[in-house]
Design an enzyme around this catalytic site. Sequence first.
Site, short mmCIF file in Angstrom:
data_model
loop_
_atom_site.label_atom_id
_atom_site.label_comp_id
_atom_site.label_asym_id
_atom_site.label_seq_id
_atom_site.Cartn_x
_atom_site.Cartn_y
_atom_site.Cartn_z
N GLU A 119 -20.67 -12.25 17.18
CA GLU A 119 -20.49 -10.79 17.29
C GLU A 119 -20.57 -10.37 19.02
O GLU A 119 -19.45 -9.50 19.14
CB GLU A 119 -21.81 -10.28 16.79
CG GLU A 119 -21.41 -8.59 16.74
CD GLU A 119 -22.67 -7.93 15.90
OE1 GLU A 119 -22.61 -6.94 15.50
OE2 GLU A 119 -23.82 -8.64 15.74
N ASP B 92 -18.53 -7.74 7.92
CA ASP B 92 -18.79 -8.08 9.29
C ASP B 92 -19.47 -9.14 9.72
O ASP B 92 -19.18 -9.81 10.64
CB ASP B 92 -19.34 -6.61 10.00
CG ASP B 92 -20.68 -6.40 9.46
OD1 ASP B 92 -20.59 -6.48 8.00
OD2 ASP B 92 -21.63 -5.77 9.94
N HIS C 265 -19.31 -13.67 13.18
CA HIS C 265 -18.69 -12.30 13.15
C HIS C 265 -17.42 -12.24 13.80
O HIS C 265 -16.88 -12.72 14.76
CB HIS C 265 -19.55 -11.42 13.99
CG HIS C 265 -19.60 -9.95 13.78
ND1 HIS C 265 -20.73 -9.59 13.12
CD2 HIS C 265 -19.21 -8.90 13.92
CE1 HIS C 265 -20.82 -8.41 13.00
NE2 HIS C 265 -19.64 -7.73 13.43
N ARG D 121 -27.25 -10.91 7.89
CA ARG D 121 -28.27 -9.76 7.99
C ARG D 121 -28.21 -8.70 6.99
O ARG D 121 -27.30 -8.80 6.11
CB ARG D 121 -28.25 -9.06 9.45
CG ARG D 121 -27.21 -8.36 9.58
CD ARG D 121 -26.90 -7.80 11.08
NE ARG D 121 -25.87 -7.03 11.48
CZ ARG D 121 -25.12 -7.42 12.56
NH1 ARG D 121 -25.39 -8.08 13.50
NH2 ARG D 121 -24.23 -6.58 12.94
N ASP D 122 -28.81 -7.67 7.21
CA ASP D 122 -28.95 -6.55 5.93
C ASP D 122 -27.90 -5.44 6.13
O ASP D 122 -27.86 -4.40 6.91
CB ASP D 122 -30.19 -5.72 6.11
CG ASP D 122 -30.71 -5.54 7.30
OD1 ASP D 122 -30.13 -5.70 8.36
OD2 ASP D 122 -31.60 -4.47 7.50
N GLU D 123 -26.73 -6.03 6.29
CA GLU D 123 -25.42 -5.25 6.50
C GLU D 123 -24.23 -5.82 5.53
O GLU D 123 -24.12 -5.39 4.30
CB GLU D 123 -25.09 -5.31 8.13
CG GLU D 123 -24.22 -4.38 8.35
CD GLU D 123 -23.95 -3.93 10.03
OE1 GLU D 123 -22.98 -3.63 10.22
OE2 GLU D 123 -24.62 -4.92 10.69
N TRP E 148 -10.92 2.26 13.80
CA TRP E 148 -11.56 1.74 12.39
C TRP E 148 -10.62 2.46 11.46
O TRP E 148 -10.15 1.62 10.35
CB TRP E 148 -12.99 2.28 12.41
CG TRP E 148 -13.94 1.10 13.01
CD1 TRP E 148 -14.99 0.43 12.31
CD2 TRP E 148 -14.14 1.13 14.34
NE1 TRP E 148 -15.56 -0.22 13.26
CE2 TRP E 148 -15.12 -0.21 14.33
CE3 TRP E 148 -13.60 1.25 15.64
CZ2 TRP E 148 -15.58 -0.64 15.63
CZ3 TRP E 148 -13.94 0.74 16.68
CH2 TRP E 148 -14.97 -0.09 16.72
#
Length: 911
Positions: free
Chosen positions: A762, A484, A783, A488-490, A550
């Site tokens: 995003e 995605d 994103h 960042r922390d993803e 999703w």
Amino acid sequence: MRNYYLGIVLSCTIMNLPAAGQTLSVTGLRTEYQKNPMGIDAAAPRLSWKINSSERNVMQRAYQIRVGTDSAALLTGKSVVWDSGTQQSDASVFLRYAGSALQSNTRYYWQVKVKDNQDHESAWSAVNSWHTGLFNPAEWSAQWITSSMADTLVGPSPIFRKVFSTEGRVKSAMLYITAHGLYEAQLNGKRVGQDHLAPGWTSYEKRLLYQSYDVTGLLKNGQNAIGFTLGDGWYRGYLAFEGKRGFYGKHLSGLVQLVVEYTDGTKKVINSDQSWKYSTGPVRFSDLYNGEVYDAKYEKPGWSTVNYKDADWKNVQVIPAGKEALESSISPLARKHEEFSVVKLIKTPKGETVLDFGQNVVGWVSFKLSGKAGTYIQLEHGEVLDKAGNFYDANLRKAKQHVKYIFKGSGLESYEPHFTYQGFRYVKLTGNIAKIDPSSFKAIAVYSDMDPTGTFKTSNPLLNQLQHNIQWGQKGNFMDVPTDCPQRDERLGWTGDAQVFFRTAAFNMDVAGFFTKWMKDVASDQLANGSVPFVVPNVLGEGAAGSTGWGDVATIIPWNMYVAYGDQQILATQYPSMKSWVDFMTGKSKNDLWNTGFHFGDWLFYHPEDDNDGRAAITDKYLIAQAFYAHSTQLLINSAKVLGKKADEEKYTELLDRIKKAFLKEYITPNGRMVSGSQTAYVLALNFDMLPENLRQQAVDFLVTNIESYGNHLTTGFLGTPYLCHVLTRFGRTDVAYKLLLQETYPSWLYPVKMGATTIWERWDGIKPDGSFQTTGMNSFNHYAYGAIGDWMYRVMAGLDTDESAPGYKKIIISPQPGGKITHAAAQLETLYGLTVSDWKIENGVFKLKVVIPPNTTAKIKLPGAAGTMVTESGTALKNIKALGKISNQGNDIEFNAGSGTYQFEYAIKL
């Protein structure tokens, strides 16, 4: 190897050159989408090729393939292990090898020749090859080795080595390698391969990929040394957004098997086992989210060479193999690509020293610097500057994105990271460097090694920048899985993002291998009840699954891969997963209505800060769920039809009828309005054919009225945006689609462009008009989801589209739709058959269209506004062009079929 190289040289210099007057040749040979692949584990690999011809209307009528294990012999037709014979067929993609059983760890050579419909016969093509991997798990004799069973915490990267000898003339040497963690391998002091972040990310507890490398050229006669370094990576590093480590395991370990074949036919296998040694090196810390600490004083020069002294190294520990299946890599791993120089050295209002590379890029920074022993430089990475012009990284949340280098004090020192990557445009420098020379730094783009396939350009510079941003959003987030965001922390494989962007992705780059690999993990991580996780690989747990839009990745991507590449195998492989997802929705429905469970809905739809007048574009989440339920069912029906599953086709056709009736009963008023009056509600209802014919035009009118009420702005989120312009075009309102596309104020696609974006954001307003930011909790500036508009630009604006009756561009649709005062739009796409082009411009009231159709394909061409006008092709009246089919009027347009070739159409057009 000598025969291999000799064969390639002979083939390229002799066999691939057409004879005088030759008009037909064969190029672009591929095995399972790849050129000369290593480690193929398919029992019957599929072979494809392209045809070159200087003539029009060329179709293949016959082909002949031959395969051997000796390239030089193959050129003379000897030592052939399979000869297809002359096959009367126009098939030139996905032809299966049909010879005797393939052997593991063997290189096979192949070539092809063709005949066309104009009585031309090509020469034999150049020789290409594939090398097989290890077919049987029992062929793995290597053992898993680790540094220490106590090594469970964040710490230095372990390095491993072994010295071995060769005892004869080496014919070939193949290295098979993987790791629990990330690895970098070396042989005799040289890095093995060009891949990074290997072995990539899969659902490790179920399957783990190994890589195959031809290392013949790195071996020496006599003594040799092999080694590898490990990093935490996805296996043991931080994952997701709760600060958790060790999701898949606590111990880093490696598996290495080097197979050396001598010219006399004997073999020697060098395995990872208890005879190896380990130590630690200069990588003192590495993490995908938090960067790397590299202390140069811990370097061990020559550690992977024979003469290195390793008396103080420790013995490794052998550990049992895991339960996961070892599978050969089928997708491109991350590699280094473009490099960027510093465009500006900034001194911020806070006094920070910041490098601006001019592009939001994903990868890392390399540098060459000098420093005193023990001093350091730290690089902190961020995507944007704040309103005042200071370095900004609050949107990274807990991710540090810091790289720290500690000098050894030996003059000019070179460095680039090993087991991490960053998303950034700006880099803040801290540490002990007194004077900064910007030329000492390079930003290196790192992403999965996918060939670029499509280009798109227009007369509008803002749209060209939008296309640039779409491409770089894809590059930055296709890091072995479709993430995605990259900063960042993803950085997770969100399934909704991937499915909405697939068609755009498949235009920009060759994503066939990339998505074939990832979709296997979608199926692997799918729950027993058919529910599909929010992210794949699933690191969020079984409860994070089942959201509409999703979970539909299970049906949408396989079908669209079939449409884009014509690959029935992806449908067959994924069909059980597709069916299981539809059955899950059915199981959650009551009276054919799916109105239960958690759903993200139209994620990040337009929601004004001051919503006193109720202008938030809220769409009922269960309405969305019912629409996607129908869509996935339709795609399952389509797939069943292609695969010849008649019973399923009939069963799910009946189900689809009930789903649509339930939708009408629940979400449509007696007067034809939808209970949610948002753009997304009408778009999904129209796009997925949820409405009967007599209600569709009214719904279109409601949609247009809604758009106009927002000042010709979109209000859609992740699920409505990809279909918005397509729906408007389908129902005759391309004019409104252009207004939306060319809108420059928030919310719109061009608003971020006007704000200086170099990737897709995003949020529609990641940076607000006053320069302030959206919430730090979720505000990525790289994103790709909203970049799905690219699909409309290529297929409608430029007019280069697929025909589902002959997918993979076997039949091509050329149907440009000008508008919005755009005077030029061009799309080029390298298909499996060759280059196809739709390139139009309007000059002085004359519409000019260049079309390129590759050999062995046909096209349906529609010329906009050409009815009743004099149309010429290369100066000749259209009716006199033999390569064209019957010309018919379609409203204001004319339509006809065309064979392969290059065409130049011109006619006067009314604007």
